[in-house]
Scaffold this active site. Structure first.
Site, PDB file in Angstrom:
ATOM      1  N   GLY A   8       0.842  -1.205   0.000  1.00  0.00           N
ATOM      2  CA  GLY A   8       0.000   0.000   0.000  1.00  0.00           C
ATOM      3  C   GLY A   8       0.868   1.243   0.000  1.00  0.00           C
ATOM      4  O   GLY A   8       0.550   2.234   0.655  1.00  0.00           O
ATOM      5  N   SER A  10       1.415   3.304  -2.386  1.00  0.00           N
ATOM      6  CA  SER A  10       1.068   4.321  -3.395  1.00  0.00           C
ATOM      7  C   SER A  10       0.461   5.577  -2.795  1.00  0.00           C
ATOM      8  O   SER A  10       0.541   6.653  -3.380  1.00  0.00           O
ATOM      9  CB  SER A  10       0.085   3.720  -4.407  1.00  0.00           C
ATOM     10  OG  SER A  10      -0.985   3.083  -3.731  1.00  0.00           O
ATOM     11  N   GLY A  12      -1.213   7.729   1.035  1.00  0.00           N
ATOM     12  CA  GLY A  12      -1.402   7.825   2.480  1.00  0.00           C
ATOM     13  C   GLY A  12      -0.194   7.421   3.307  1.00  0.00           C
ATOM     14  O   GLY A  12       0.946   7.822   3.060  1.00  0.00           O
ATOM     15  N   ILE A  13      -0.466   6.586   4.327  1.00  0.00           N
ATOM     16  CA  ILE A  13       0.569   6.182   5.285  1.00  0.00           C
ATOM     17  C   ILE A  13       1.694   5.416   4.586  1.00  0.00           C
ATOM     18  O   ILE A  13       2.880   5.636   4.854  1.00  0.00           O
ATOM     19  CB  ILE A  13      -0.075   5.318   6.398  1.00  0.00           C
ATOM     20  CG1 ILE A  13      -1.014   6.187   7.255  1.00  0.00           C
ATOM     21  CG2 ILE A  13       0.990   4.646   7.260  1.00  0.00           C
ATOM     22  CD1 ILE A  13      -1.930   5.400   8.196  1.00  0.00           C
ATOM     23  N   GLY A  14       1.319   4.524   3.677  1.00  0.00           N
ATOM     24  CA  GLY A  14       2.327   3.709   2.976  1.00  0.00           C
ATOM     25  C   GLY A  14       3.274   4.573   2.170  1.00  0.00           C
ATOM     26  O   GLY A  14       4.495   4.367   2.187  1.00  0.00           O
ATOM     27  N   SER A 128      -5.086  -0.729  13.573  1.00  0.00           N
ATOM     28  CA  SER A 128      -5.931   0.454  13.817  1.00  0.00           C
ATOM     29  C   SER A 128      -6.372   0.413  15.270  1.00  0.00           C
ATOM     30  O   SER A 128      -6.587  -0.665  15.835  1.00  0.00           O
ATOM     31  CB  SER A 128      -7.176   0.405  12.940  1.00  0.00           C
ATOM     32  OG  SER A 128      -8.155   1.317  13.427  1.00  0.00           O
ATOM     33  N   TYR A 141     -14.409  -3.889   9.794  1.00  0.00           N
ATOM     34  CA  TYR A 141     -13.067  -3.286   9.766  1.00  0.00           C
ATOM     35  C   TYR A 141     -12.371  -3.519  11.111  1.00  0.00           C
ATOM     36  O   TYR A 141     -11.217  -3.954  11.161  1.00  0.00           O
ATOM     37  CB  TYR A 141     -13.188  -1.791   9.469  1.00  0.00           C
ATOM     38  CG  TYR A 141     -11.886  -1.029   9.487  1.00  0.00           C
ATOM     39  CD1 TYR A 141     -11.001  -1.104   8.411  1.00  0.00           C
ATOM     40  CD2 TYR A 141     -11.522  -0.230  10.575  1.00  0.00           C
ATOM     41  CE1 TYR A 141      -9.802  -0.401   8.426  1.00  0.00           C
ATOM     42  CE2 TYR A 141     -10.333   0.467  10.598  1.00  0.00           C
ATOM     43  CZ  TYR A 141      -9.472   0.382   9.512  1.00  0.00           C
ATOM     44  OH  TYR A 141      -8.278   1.069   9.534  1.00  0.00           O
TER      45      TYR A 141
END
Ligand code: NDP
Length: 233
Positions: A8, A10, A12-14, A128, A141
Site C-alpha cells: 500500500g 502508493s 497515504g501512510i504507505g 488500527s 473493519y
C-alpha cells in the site's frame, strides 16, 4: 543498506513510509494495487494485490531479485468499510478480511522462510485503534484489525526464537484518503477528542514504522504501538 518491502505504498501512510525509508537510505520496494506510485526510480515499484497469495509471492520474488533478501516487511495496505453490521454480506466479509488480515498473512508467509533461515528480520503491521476498542458502524473493519493484532502477538512468540521481531502500529485518526467520507464537522469533533488537539499525519505513522524497523527498537516485539495523539489511552 537494509531492504524494506512496504505494501500500500502508493498513497497515504504507505507512501509516507516509502519516502521516509528511502530518505534514510534504505532499499525500498513499494507495492501498489491500482494507483501507480509517483516516486523516484531508486524505489522498486511492483503491482501486487495483497489479498492474492500468488500475486504476493511473485511480488516478493521480484523485489528480492532487485534488492536481495527482505530484511523488513511493512504490511500496511488496507481498506475500510462503513455501515451497520447487519447490512454487510459474505462478499464484504471476504473482501475486508482478505485485504486487511489476509494481506498480512500472505506477505508474512512470503518473507518468513527467508528470515528464519537468516535468523533475523522485522515484520510490522499497520493495524488500527479500532481493532483494540471496536468502532460502531465499522464492525468488520475493527474485527479485521483485531485479527491483525492477535496475529502479530502470536507471530512474535513463534518467531522470536528465530531472531525475528513482529509488532504493529495502531494509528488513530490520520489524514489520508481513508477519511474522505467524513464531514468537516466529524473531523472537528475527532480533533476535539484527541488530547494532542489535531489529526495525525501519514508522516507521524511513518516515523513509528521506521522506529520499529530500525536498530532503535531491537528489544521490542509483540507490541501494538498506538499512534493516535492520545485518542485511545
Ligand atoms: P489510503 O486509502 O490512503 O491507502 C490505502 C493503501 O492500501 C493504498 O496504497 C492502496 O493501494 C492499498 N491497498 C488497498 N487494497 C489493496 C490490495 N488489495 N492490495 C494492495 N494494496 C491495496 O489509506 P491509509 O494510508 O489511511 O491506510 C493505510 C493503513 O492504515 C490501512 O491498513 C488502514 O486500515 C490503516 N489505518 C488508517 C487510519 C486512518 O485514519 N487513515 C487509521 C487507522 C489505521 P492502491 O491505491 O494502489 O489501490
Amino acid at each position: 543498506m537494509p531492504h524494506v518491502i512496504i505494501s500500500g505504498g502508493s498513497r497515504g501512510i504507505g507512501r509516507a513510509a516509502v519516502l521516509l525509508f528511502a530518505d534514510k537510505g534504505w532499499s525500498v520496494t513499494c507495492l501498489y494495487n491500482s494507483t501507480q506510485p509517483d516516486v523516484s526510480d531508486d524505489i522498486c515499484k511492483i503491482r501486487c494485490d495483497v489479498s492474492d497469495p500468488a500475486s504476493v509471492s511473485e511480488a516478493v520474488r521480484k523485489a528480492e531479485e532487485r534488492f536481495g533478501p527482505v530484511d523488513c516487511l511493512i504490511s500496511n495496505a488496507g481498506i475500510s468499510v462503513k455501515g451497520l453490521a447487519q447490512d454487510f454480506d459474505a462478499n464484504d466479509y471476504r473482501r475486508i478480511m482478505d485485504t486487511n488480515f489476509g494481506g498480512l498473512f500472505n506477505l508474512a508467509n512470503a518473507v518468513i522462510p527467508g528470515m528464519v533461515s537468516r535468523k533475523c528480520g522485522v515484520i510490522t503491521a499497520v493495524s488500527s485503534m479500532w481493532g483494540q476498542t471496536g468502532a460502531s458502524c465499522e464492525a468488520l473493519y475493527s474485527a479485521s484489525k483485531g485479527a491483525v493484532d492477535a496475529y502479530v502477538k502470536s507471530l512474535a512468540k513463534e518467531l522470536g526464537p528465530s531472531g525475528i521481531r513482529v509488532n504493529a502500529v495502531s494509528p488513530g485518526v490520520i489524514e489520508t484518503d481513508m477519511l474522505r467520507d467524513f464531514s468537516s464537522d466529524d473531523l472537528e469533533a475527532l480533533k476535539e477528542d484527541t488530547p494532542l488537539g489535531r489529526l495525525g499525519s501519514p508522516v507521524d505513522v511513518a516515523k513509528a514504522l521506521f522506529f520499529l524497523s530500525s536498530e532503535a527498537s531491537t528489544f521490542i516485539t509483540g507490541q501494538i504501538i498506538g499512534v493516535n495523539g492520545g485518542f485511545l489511552i
